[in-house]
Design a protein around this motif. Structure first.
Motif, PDB file in Angstrom:
ATOM      1  N   GLN A   1       0.729  -1.315   0.054  1.00 22.29           N
ATOM      2  CA  GLN A   1      -0.139  -0.154  -0.124  1.00 22.29           C
ATOM      3  C   GLN A   1       0.871   1.461  -0.120  1.00 22.29           C
ATOM      4  O   GLN A   1       0.362   2.297  -0.167  1.00 22.29           O
ATOM      5  CB  GLN A   1      -0.942  -0.074   1.255  1.00 22.29           C
ATOM      6  N   ASP A   2       2.203   1.184   0.082  1.00 23.33           N
ATOM      7  CA  ASP A   2       3.055   2.134   0.173  1.00 23.33           C
ATOM      8  C   ASP A   2       3.383   3.080  -0.923  1.00 23.33           C
ATOM      9  O   ASP A   2       3.336   2.280  -2.160  1.00 23.33           O
ATOM     10  CB  ASP A   2       4.331   1.846   0.865  1.00 23.33           C
ATOM     11  N   ASP A   3       3.152   4.418  -1.055  1.00 25.85           N
ATOM     12  CA  ASP A   3       3.224   5.192  -2.220  1.00 25.85           C
ATOM     13  C   ASP A   3       4.492   5.113  -2.770  1.00 25.85           C
ATOM     14  O   ASP A   3       4.608   5.153  -4.055  1.00 25.85           O
ATOM     15  CB  ASP A   3       2.877   6.562  -1.865  1.00 25.85           C
ATOM     16  N   LEU A   4       5.613   4.958  -2.054  1.00 24.53           N
ATOM     17  CA  LEU A   4       7.012   5.113  -2.534  1.00 24.53           C
ATOM     18  C   LEU A   4       7.396   3.566  -3.046  1.00 24.53           C
ATOM     19  O   LEU A   4       7.886   3.387  -4.172  1.00 24.53           O
ATOM     20  CB  LEU A   4       8.047   5.756  -1.519  1.00 24.53           C
ATOM     21  N   ILE A   5       7.460   2.634  -2.393  1.00 19.20           N
ATOM     22  CA  ILE A   5       7.929   1.471  -2.549  1.00 19.20           C
ATOM     23  C   ILE A   5       6.826   0.218  -3.082  1.00 19.20           C
ATOM     24  O   ILE A   5       7.348  -0.823  -3.632  1.00 19.20           O
ATOM     25  CB  ILE A   5       8.963   0.834  -1.516  1.00 19.20           C
TER      26      ILE A   5
ATOM     27  N   PHE B   1      15.132   2.358   0.186  1.00 16.51           N
ATOM     28  CA  PHE B   1      15.655   1.689   1.310  1.00 16.51           C
ATOM     29  C   PHE B   1      15.502   2.207   3.000  1.00 16.51           C
ATOM     30  O   PHE B   1      15.116   1.484   3.929  1.00 16.51           O
ATOM     31  CB  PHE B   1      17.104   1.274   1.138  1.00 16.51           C
ATOM     32  N   ASN B   2      15.493   3.446   2.889  1.00 16.35           N
ATOM     33  CA  ASN B   2      15.052   4.296   4.076  1.00 16.35           C
ATOM     34  C   ASN B   2      13.541   3.989   4.486  1.00 16.35           C
ATOM     35  O   ASN B   2      13.218   3.656   5.631  1.00 16.35           O
ATOM     36  CB  ASN B   2      15.292   5.784   4.076  1.00 16.35           C
ATOM     37  N   ARG B   3      12.694   4.077   3.361  1.00 13.65           N
ATOM     38  CA  ARG B   3      11.326   3.738   3.777  1.00 13.65           C
ATOM     39  C   ARG B   3      11.026   2.095   4.155  1.00 13.65           C
ATOM     40  O   ARG B   3      10.330   2.034   4.870  1.00 13.65           O
ATOM     41  CB  ARG B   3      10.508   3.881   2.277  1.00 13.65           C
ATOM     42  N   TRP B   4      11.868   1.245   3.552  1.00 17.01           N
ATOM     43  CA  TRP B   4      11.548  -0.036   3.594  1.00 17.01           C
ATOM     44  C   TRP B   4      11.932  -0.323   5.313  1.00 17.01           C
ATOM     45  O   TRP B   4      11.378  -0.920   5.832  1.00 17.01           O
ATOM     46  CB  TRP B   4      12.676  -0.756   2.842  1.00 17.01           C
ATOM     47  N   ILE B   5      12.902   0.330   5.731  1.00 14.63           N
ATOM     48  CA  ILE B   5      13.524   0.016   6.876  1.00 14.63           C
ATOM     49  C   ILE B   5      12.541   0.695   7.799  1.00 14.63           C
ATOM     50  O   ILE B   5      12.268   0.276   8.992  1.00 14.63           O
ATOM     51  CB  ILE B   5      14.768   0.596   7.121  1.00 14.63           C
ATOM     52  N   THR B   6      12.021   1.948   7.869  1.00 12.01           N
ATOM     53  CA  THR B   6      10.995   2.567   8.386  1.00 12.01           C
ATOM     54  C   THR B   6       9.787   1.412   8.642  1.00 12.01           C
ATOM     55  O   THR B   6       9.340   1.410   9.920  1.00 12.01           O
ATOM     56  CB  THR B   6      10.664   3.897   7.987  1.00 12.01           C
ATOM     57  N   LEU B   7       9.298   0.890   7.595  1.00  8.82           N
ATOM     58  CA  LEU B   7       8.053   0.254   7.530  1.00  8.82           C
ATOM     59  C   LEU B   7       8.286  -0.912   8.401  1.00  8.82           C
ATOM     60  O   LEU B   7       7.524  -1.594   8.926  1.00  8.82           O
ATOM     61  CB  LEU B   7       7.596  -0.154   6.243  1.00  8.82           C
ATOM     62  N   PHE B   8       9.506  -1.555   8.103  1.00  4.39           N
ATOM     63  CA  PHE B   8       9.873  -2.799   8.788  1.00  4.39           C
ATOM     64  C   PHE B   8      10.016  -2.369  10.382  1.00  4.39           C
ATOM     65  O   PHE B   8       9.392  -3.341  11.103  1.00  4.39           O
ATOM     66  CB  PHE B   8      11.368  -3.501   8.308  1.00  4.39           C
TER      67      PHE B   8
ATOM     68  N   MET C   1      23.546  -3.443   2.796  1.00  4.96           N
ATOM     69  CA  MET C   1      24.419  -4.297   1.899  1.00  4.96           C
ATOM     70  C   MET C   1      23.662  -4.309   0.654  1.00  4.96           C
ATOM     71  O   MET C   1      24.318  -4.255  -0.551  1.00  4.96           O
ATOM     72  CB  MET C   1      24.329  -5.805   2.436  1.00  4.96           C
ATOM     73  N   PHE C   2      22.526  -4.373   0.592  1.00  9.77           N
ATOM     74  CA  PHE C   2      21.846  -4.553  -0.910  1.00  9.77           C
ATOM     75  C   PHE C   2      21.894  -3.009  -1.474  1.00  9.77           C
ATOM     76  O   PHE C   2      22.037  -3.059  -2.478  1.00  9.77           O
ATOM     77  CB  PHE C   2      20.348  -4.644  -0.552  1.00  9.77           C
ATOM     78  N   LEU C   3      21.688  -2.040  -0.882  1.00  9.33           N
ATOM     79  CA  LEU C   3      21.903  -0.582  -1.545  1.00  9.33           C
ATOM     80  C   LEU C   3      23.563  -0.734  -2.165  1.00  9.33           C
ATOM     81  O   LEU C   3      23.544  -0.265  -3.230  1.00  9.33           O
ATOM     82  CB  LEU C   3      21.568   0.370  -0.488  1.00  9.33           C
TER      83      LEU C   3
END
Length: 126
Positions: A26-30, A81-88, A114-116
């Motif tokens: 549902q996230d607009d960015l990722i 990646f920042n958004r991914w971490i925030t949501l996680f 590492m992925f980035l």
């Protein structure tokens, strides 16, 4: 109100994964990136993520493979990646509390870094 406990069972992993990826979709960015890549294969992806996190956090070795290659060509940047971490982290904090929950956040952050790094390396050295 839900009483928070640590991540200790496959059911906890499933709650974590289902909640996290439900938010991602549902996230607009990722969300658009994940939905485009995964399309109608969400059940398969979630099952793979259950096995991945069960192996990482509970040391029940149900996952094998290399997690990076499917991500290599994704059109992502540090913001993604920042958004991914925030949501996680938000998912973990909303449902769990304890050493394994903290380990999950640490592991996710290290994986994102590492992925980035690897994505940028392949992008700049192709």
């Amino acid at each position: 109100m839900e009483t928070k406990h640590d991540i200790t069972t496959l059911e906890d992993i499933q709650l974590m994964v289902d909640t996290f990826y439900g938010t991602i979709q549902q996230d607009d960015l990722i969300g658009p990136i994940f939905n485009e890549k995964i399309q109608n294969r969400w059940p398969e992806h979630l099952e793979r993520m259950y096995r991945f996190w069960q192996t990482i956090l509970l040391e029940v070795h149900t996952y094998s493979g290399s997690p990076f290659p499917p991500h290599k060509q994704l059109p992502v940047s540090k913001d993604h990646f920042n958004r991914w971490i925030t949501l996680f982290n938000n998912t973990i904090d909303a449902h769990f509390h304890g050493p394994t929950a903290e380990e999950a956040k640490l592991r996710a952050e290290k994986m994102a870094e590492m992925f980035l790094y690897k994505i940028e390396y392949f992008r700049n050295n192709s």
